[in-house]
Design a protein around this motif. Structure first.
Motif, PDB file in Angstrom:
ATOM      1  N   CYS A 157       0.823  -1.222   0.000  1.00 29.58           N
ATOM      2  CA  CYS A 157       0.000   0.000   0.000  1.00 29.58           C
ATOM      3  C   CYS A 157       0.847   1.258   0.000  1.00 29.58           C
ATOM      4  O   CYS A 157       0.331   2.362   0.235  1.00 29.58           O
ATOM      5  CB  CYS A 157      -0.927   0.014   1.212  1.00 29.58           C
ATOM      6  N   THR A 209       0.604   3.664   3.045  1.00 24.80           N
ATOM      7  CA  THR A 209      -0.591   4.430   3.406  1.00 24.80           C
ATOM      8  C   THR A 209      -1.497   3.676   4.366  1.00 24.80           C
ATOM      9  O   THR A 209      -2.285   4.280   5.105  1.00 24.80           O
ATOM     10  CB  THR A 209      -1.398   4.786   2.158  1.00 24.80           C
ATOM     11  N   SER A 224      -3.898   1.891   3.395  1.00 26.35           N
ATOM     12  CA  SER A 224      -5.179   1.760   2.710  1.00 26.35           C
ATOM     13  C   SER A 224      -5.040   0.890   1.461  1.00 26.35           C
ATOM     14  O   SER A 224      -4.107   1.069   0.672  1.00 26.35           O
ATOM     15  CB  SER A 224      -5.713   3.141   2.319  1.00 26.35           C
ATOM     16  N   GLY A 269      -5.760   3.270  -1.310  1.00 30.20           N
ATOM     17  CA  GLY A 269      -5.064   4.547  -1.248  1.00 30.20           C
ATOM     18  C   GLY A 269      -5.917   5.694  -0.752  1.00 30.20           C
ATOM     19  O   GLY A 269      -5.454   6.838  -0.711  1.00 30.20           O
ATOM     20  N   LEU A 291      -7.968   7.828   2.066  1.00 32.01           N
ATOM     21  CA  LEU A 291      -8.022   8.121   3.495  1.00 32.01           C
ATOM     22  C   LEU A 291      -9.061   9.213   3.719  1.00 32.01           C
ATOM     23  O   LEU A 291      -9.149  10.165   2.940  1.00 32.01           O
ATOM     24  CB  LEU A 291      -6.666   8.597   4.014  1.00 32.01           C
ATOM     25  N   VAL A 301      -8.063   5.271   7.993  1.00 26.55           N
ATOM     26  CA  VAL A 301      -8.137   4.284   6.912  1.00 26.55           C
ATOM     27  C   VAL A 301      -9.513   3.627   6.946  1.00 26.55           C
ATOM     28  O   VAL A 301      -9.939   3.105   7.990  1.00 26.55           O
ATOM     29  CB  VAL A 301      -7.035   3.222   7.073  1.00 26.55           C
ATOM     30  N   GLY A 320       0.247   0.371   7.755  1.00 26.27           N
ATOM     31  CA  GLY A 320       1.150   1.119   6.884  1.00 26.27           C
ATOM     32  C   GLY A 320       2.586   0.637   6.931  1.00 26.27           C
ATOM     33  O   GLY A 320       3.415   1.046   6.126  1.00 26.27           O
ATOM     34  N   ARG A 357       3.321   7.707   6.924  1.00 22.31           N
ATOM     35  CA  ARG A 357       2.837   8.758   6.042  1.00 22.31           C
ATOM     36  C   ARG A 357       3.949   9.678   5.565  1.00 22.31           C
ATOM     37  O   ARG A 357       3.826  10.897   5.555  1.00 22.31           O
ATOM     38  CB  ARG A 357       1.753   9.598   6.737  1.00 22.31           C
TER      39      ARG A 357
END
Length: 369
Positions: A149, A152, A154, A157, A159, A194, A205, A238
């Motif tokens: 990912c 991230t 997610s 991608g 959020l 997420v 992440g 992040r």
């Protein structure tokens, strides 16, 4: 004259990095200009504490300061402190003062990345490896950005903004006369959440991986020293910066030799005739066998030096000495034969000295029959 940096921070010379940081944080909060408006003395104490922390929080600067005092760090972060903050020394200032003055949630920036944690690794060295240096391979585990990912957390991608903090990552509380900001408990200071977690990292992440790293240990290191490898700690979240890896050195003791800085010390036992008449010895140093002349009439406790046969100095390209501490070896009764006992008795007679008490020499002689 400048005060001793350890005295400024109120810590001992053996204080850990955590103790130094904690002490500085308390002083910075106490004397911060925001709390002491128009107080020149408080401002001076604040700058003095910041200067001390700039040196003692850095392993290399602290080592030079311990060896040479203020002169050893002049012009290298320890002299002429102007009161400004150097990010390379302090990192994010809010990491020290936290959020007590509304600077933000620790090392985390609003809506931005979270720095990765620093890691520690204990590396054991042989005596000779510490003296001459060595290339060592470290294997450890750390959190790295999830490749699935891209860190991230997610799967798609996407959020969403945190509804509790409005996406800023912090919430404000009031404590008496202070307005305090804390990381948002809902999104943990991220400002975003997420909604579709990545299957590989479960939305974190990051994933834990095993890492192997080559490190060059310089010649002359000692037990307890630390090496800081920048960017070899855990990955941030992040897009946050990667932490550091602190390698704590532990040197195995030698069965015969001892280190004191760049000097290597050894105790060598000699007999009475060798001390009186002198002798030639072959001393096994870390550099190999070296001849050593013991002068006549050498006294027990004397120190004899083999120049340049010790360990390398860390502060300059120079070798210390191998120091031989002379001790008198007194043989045990069973190590003497009757002829040696008679010779000792004769020597005592020539010196006019009384030997034996209550038939001791007789009992000694009886050991040989």
């Amino acid at each position: 004259m400048k005060r001793d940096f350890y005295e400024v921070l109120g810590v001992s010379r053996t204080a850990s990095a955590a103790e130094i940081k904690s002490s500085y944080r308390k002083l910075a909060i106490k004397y911060h200009p925001d709390r002491n408006a128009d107080d020149p003395e408080a401002e001076a104490r604040f700058k003095e504490a910041a200067e001390a922390y700039a040196v003692l929080s850095d392993d290399q600067k602290r080592a030079r300061y311990d060896r040479f005092g203020h002169q050893g760090v002049a012009g290298a972060g320890g002299g002429g402190f102007s009161g400004g903050f150097d990010p390379s020394v302090f990192g994010d200032f809010s990491d020290i003062l936290g959020d007590l003055f509304g600077f933000g949630g620790g090392r985390r920036r609003r809506g931005g990345g979270v720095p990765g944690a620093d890691l520690r690794y204990r590396l054991q060295l042989d005596f000779e490896e510490a003296v001459f240096g060595a290339d060592k391979e470290l294997t450890y585990r750390r959190l790295e950005a999830c490749a699935q990912c891209a860190g991230t957390g997610s799967a798609d991608g996407e959020l969403e903004s945190c509804s509790t903090c409005g996406g800023v990552g912090q919430v404000r509380y009031t404590q008496g006369f202070l307005s305090v900001q804390r990381p948002c408990p809902e999104c943990r200071g991220e400002g975003r959440r997420v909604t579709n977690p990545c299957a590989e990292c479960s939305g974190a992440g990051r994933v834990e991986v095993e890492r192997t790293l080559e490190v060059s240990v310089p010649a002359g290191v000692e037990d307890g020293m630390r090496l800081r490898l920048r960017g070899e700690g855990e990955h941030g979240l992040r897009g946050g910066p990667t932490g550091d890896l602190e390698v704590q050195l532990s040197v195995r003791p030698h069965e015969r030799l001892q280190r004191q800085g760049s000097e290597i010390h050894e105790i060598v036992e000699l007999t009475y005739p060798q001390l009186v008449l002198g002798t030639e010895l072959d001393i096994e140093t870390v550099h190999g066998a070296e001849p050593l002349r013991v002068p006549t009439a050498t006294q027990p406790g004397a120190e004899l030096r083999l120049r340049g046969k010790g360990a390398r100095r860390l502060d300059r390209d120079e070798m210390g000495d191998h120091v031989v501490h002379v001790a008198l070896r007194v043989p045990k009764p069973r190590e003497l034969d009757s002829e040696q006992v008679e010779l000792l008795e004769r020597l005592a007679e020539l010196e006019g000295r009384k030997v034996g008490d209550g038939g001791v020499m007789g009992r000694v002689k009886s050991l040989f029959h």
